[in-house]
Design a protein around this motif. Sequence first.
Motif, PDB file in Angstrom:
ATOM      1  N   CYS A  16     -19.901 -22.277 -23.782  1.00 12.53           N
ATOM      2  CA  CYS A  16     -20.843 -21.989 -22.709  1.00 12.53           C
ATOM      3  C   CYS A  16     -21.512 -20.652 -22.992  1.00 12.53           C
ATOM      4  O   CYS A  16     -20.846 -19.677 -23.325  1.00 12.53           O
ATOM      5  N   THR A  18     -22.808 -17.246 -22.291  1.00  6.04           N
ATOM      6  CA  THR A  18     -22.452 -16.286 -21.260  1.00  6.04           C
ATOM      7  C   THR A  18     -23.140 -14.955 -21.533  1.00  6.04           C
ATOM      8  O   THR A  18     -23.307 -14.543 -22.673  1.00  6.04           O
ATOM      9  N   LYS A  33     -15.236 -22.197 -22.043  1.00  9.63           N
ATOM     10  CA  LYS A  33     -15.046 -22.184 -20.596  1.00  9.63           C
ATOM     11  C   LYS A  33     -14.397 -23.489 -20.166  1.00  9.63           C
ATOM     12  O   LYS A  33     -14.750 -24.557 -20.653  1.00  9.63           O
ATOM     13  N   VAL A  40     -12.807 -18.455 -18.294  1.00 11.38           N
ATOM     14  CA  VAL A  40     -13.491 -18.195 -19.560  1.00 11.38           C
ATOM     15  C   VAL A  40     -12.504 -17.611 -20.552  1.00 11.38           C
ATOM     16  O   VAL A  40     -11.704 -16.743 -20.207  1.00 11.38           O
TER      17      VAL A  40
END
Length: 61
Positions: A16, A18, A33, A40
């Motif tokens: 993911c 981020t 994640k 996370v």
Amino acid sequence: MAGMICCKCLKELKPCKTYFKYLGNSFFTDVLKCPECGQVYISETLAKGRMAEVEMQLEDK
Ligand SMILES: [Zn+2]
């Protein structure tokens, strides 16, 4: 970075994008994640690699 499992939900972690902010620099990086609980996982190598990169950019100035 495949095959990591959330120890709480036993779900496979998904990469993911981020947003991070560090030493006044901001950047996006992929972290794993959990789709279930949203936990996370940032591997130490990833964190150190990316942080070191930012620090090197600062030193160049
Ligand atoms: Zn989870």
